[in-house]
Write an enzyme that holds these catalytic residues in place. Structure first.
Site, PDB file in Angstrom:
ATOM      1  N   ASP A 206       0.844  -1.199   0.000  1.00  0.00           N
ATOM      2  CA  ASP A 206       0.000   0.000   0.000  1.00  0.00           C
ATOM      3  C   ASP A 206       0.883   1.254   0.000  1.00  0.00           C
ATOM      4  OD1 ASP A 206      -1.864   2.007   0.520  1.00  0.00           O
ATOM      5  OD2 ASP A 206      -2.338   1.319   2.548  1.00  0.00           O
ATOM      6  N   HIS A 376      -9.432  13.602  12.437  1.00  0.00           N
ATOM      7  CA  HIS A 376      -9.270  12.489  11.498  1.00  0.00           C
ATOM      8  C   HIS A 376      -7.831  11.999  11.553  1.00  0.00           C
ATOM      9  CE1 HIS A 376      -9.413   9.922   8.002  1.00  0.00           C
ATOM     10  NE2 HIS A 376      -8.358  10.549   7.528  1.00  0.00           N
ATOM     11  N   HIS A 380      -3.826   4.580   6.563  1.00  0.00           N
ATOM     12  CA  HIS A 380      -2.717   4.014   5.784  1.00  0.00           C
ATOM     13  C   HIS A 380      -1.375   4.231   6.475  1.00  0.00           C
ATOM     14  CE1 HIS A 380      -5.405   3.444   2.308  1.00  0.00           C
ATOM     15  NE2 HIS A 380      -5.960   4.562   2.735  1.00  0.00           N
TER      16      HIS A 380
END
Length: 564
Positions: A206, A376, A380
């Site tokens: 990723d 927030h 990832h």
């Protein structure tokens, strides 16, 4: 580091005993993730997601991976493995199942439960499904898949290790390495290390946060910020907007609501559906008497409720956008309301999000977002976490996945810095085929694959040319010119009649243009032109030059010449 040329030829036949990797989406954009693995004549697909359109794609609902490269091999697909339940990983699957409805689907409990609603919506019945858990291995055709727990912004996410005689591939899916996750389910680095000891021949990693230095902030760090928001807004209503699948974020809002003695109401169909699924499966803890129906809000004073809404990306038809436009059937912003946008800002959505923030502020709301408070954290792994992974796994070859080009390259640099030989790091985009031959990743060619646009009920009918036309219509308007010509005399008998939309309020602006059109048509007819198409081109040329010279605009010009 391999930088394949865009003019690659189609790949040749797969070398016997080799493994082929065909990325059909997610490499070059953040979304529509889909990768095809081929071994011994069989295909295994990892993820099948959607990408959401940006402002340059007017009228488009969704963007799918291009299934064309595998369309004549649908019978060879042994399964689709889903790493987690986000739209950009599962949203395209109902469209693939239109092509072959009995493809087995494999995923975790929550992932398949979230998929179920989509399958019903698309009227897919009897799709073979198999639920797997971390630590489980499964023989799927010639592939052995081992599933590994990873931490992400949705529960029950999995990485997958794909084992064939050609070698071992470790595909992370979307992941981060939060060491204090809300559900205490951390990314299983012990499994990563064990696979590293076995020898990972290709590591698909990723790349979304590869440009971000250090470590991704803990999800738990949001809790005190939310607590502060609730404390400060003690006499006001609170609205929190986040992704409809972010169970951890909703859990934190739920916990804060309970602490501050507020009731919680969901706003938005997908939020109601997804959180119902998460609660039923035990992934969301909702204390008794906390949840109320949105339609019962009037029974409670503002300081006793918190709304959890969809629309944190400013999607035009979402609950929050309707609220910001004062167009929601139940919820209207009251002066003093606090609105929290507890989500990321996906590239391309900035204008839409700021439009919503401005709308909410105009109606008197106090808007809190990631730009002015820690409401927030990403789902990832940042660069520091990726470096850890490379050092733990020590892969022979690396292929960065999931990200824009800059993310893929940044991820590749991290791999090289940890000692992976540069020639063993392949940076490729959608459609570029990578073969694993004798434990070495090599670029084998390129298959044609582009964006497939979903527009209403049509799939793939919208082309880039159509979108260009829509952009011109939206930005510059259009002008239609109708002229009637006598087929015997060759003279104009009516017109030119000029109409415009989105160009000028008053058609009198064309008064100077009409004589020019008449003169050019008569000149063309006098020169022997009697073909309707050529006369239309004459009109297009005259109008285009006049518009460009006098208004510096480039509207769509639609000339029509008919015979009488």
């Amino acid at each position: 580091m391999s930088h394949p040329h865009p003019d690659l030829d189609a790949p040749g036949p797969l070398t016997p005993g080799a493994l082929r990797v065909i990325p059909l989406g997610g490499l070059g954009e953040v979304g529509r993730n889909m990768t095809v693995f081929e071994y011994d004549g069989k295909l295994l697909i990892v993820d099948c997601g959607v990408l959401f359109p940006d402002e340059n794609q007017p009228g488009v609902d969704l963007i799918l991976p291009d299934f064309q490269p595998i369309r004549d091999r649908l019978g060879d697909i042994v399964a689709v493995v889903l790493t987690h339940g986000h739209e950009d990983h599962i949203g395209g699957l109902p469209y693939l199942l239109r092509e072959r409805g009995d493809i087995p689907v494999i995923g975790s409990q929550l992932t398949l439960a979230l998929l179920e609603g989509k399958l019903k919506e698309h009227r897919h019945r009897n799709v073979p499904q198999q639920t797997v858990v971390e630590g489980e291995s499964l023989q799927i055709g010639p592939f052995v898949c081992e599933f590994i727990a990873v931490n992400h912004s949705i529960p029950d996410a999995l990485a997958v290790a794909i084992k064939t005689p050609a070698g071992l591939v470790l595909h992370t899916g979307d992941f981060k390495m939060d060491q204090l996750p809300l559900d205490n389910r951390i990314t299983d680095l012990r499994a990563f290390a064990r696979l590293g000891e076995e020898g990972v021949d290709l590591f698909c990693v990723d790349s979304t946060n590869s440009e971000v230095p250090g470590f991704t902030t803990h999800e738990r760090d949001i809790a005190p910020v939310l607590d502060g928001v609730f404390t400060k807004a003690k006499n006001q209503r609170i609205i929190v907007a986040c992704f409809a699948s972010h169970v951890h974020r909703v859990q934190q809002v739920m916990d804060a609501a309970v602490k501050h003695r507020r009731k919680v109401a969901y706003v938005g169909r997908s939020m109601v559906r997804n959180m119902g699924v998460a609660r039923d499966l035990g992934f969301l803890n909702v204390p008794g008497d906390t949840l109320i129906d949105m339609r019962d809000l009037d029974n409670y004073p503002p300081e006793q409720v918190v709304l959890v809404s969809t629309g944190s990306q400013g999607e035009p038809m979402s609950a929050l956008s309707r609220i910001a436009a004062n167009d929601h059937h139940v919820v209207q912003i009251q002066p003093g309301d606090t609105v929290v946008l507890a989500s990321s800002l996906i590239p391309g959505n900035e204008n839409s999000v700021y439009r919503v923030i401005n709308g909410l502020t105009r109606h008197g709301a106090n808007v809190i977002h990631k730009g002015n408070a820690l409401v927030h954290v990403s789902g990832h792994a940042s660069a520091g976490e990726l470096l850890y992974c490379y050092n733990i796994v020590k892969p022979r070859n690396v292929m960065p996945v999931h990200g824009e080009i800059r993310h893929l390259h940044a991820n590749a640099e991290l791999a090289i810095r940890t000692g992976v030989p540069a020639q063993n790091v392949v940076v490729v985009e959608d459609g570029v085929v990578v073969d694993l031959i004798d434990r070495k990743a090599v670029v084998a060619g390129k298959v044609d694959c582009g964006y497939v646009f979903v527009d209403g009920s049509t799939v793939g009918d919208i082309t880039e040319t159509s979108l260009k036309d829509r952009r011109i219509l939206g930005d510059e308007g259009f002008i239609s010119v109708i002229a009637v010509m006598d087929s015997v005399t060759g003279k104009l008998t009516a017109g030119p009649e000029i109409q415009a939309r989105g160009f000028a309020e008053d058609d009198t602006v064309f008064d100077d243009l009409k004589p020019r059109i008449e003169a050019e048509i008569e000149k063309a007819i006098g020169g022997g032109v009697d073909d309707m198409y050529q006369l239309q081109q004459v009109i297009r040329r005259v109008v285009g030059k006049w518009v460009s010279d006098t208004h510096r605009r480039r509207p769509m010009i639609i000339p029509v010449v008919v015979e009488s």
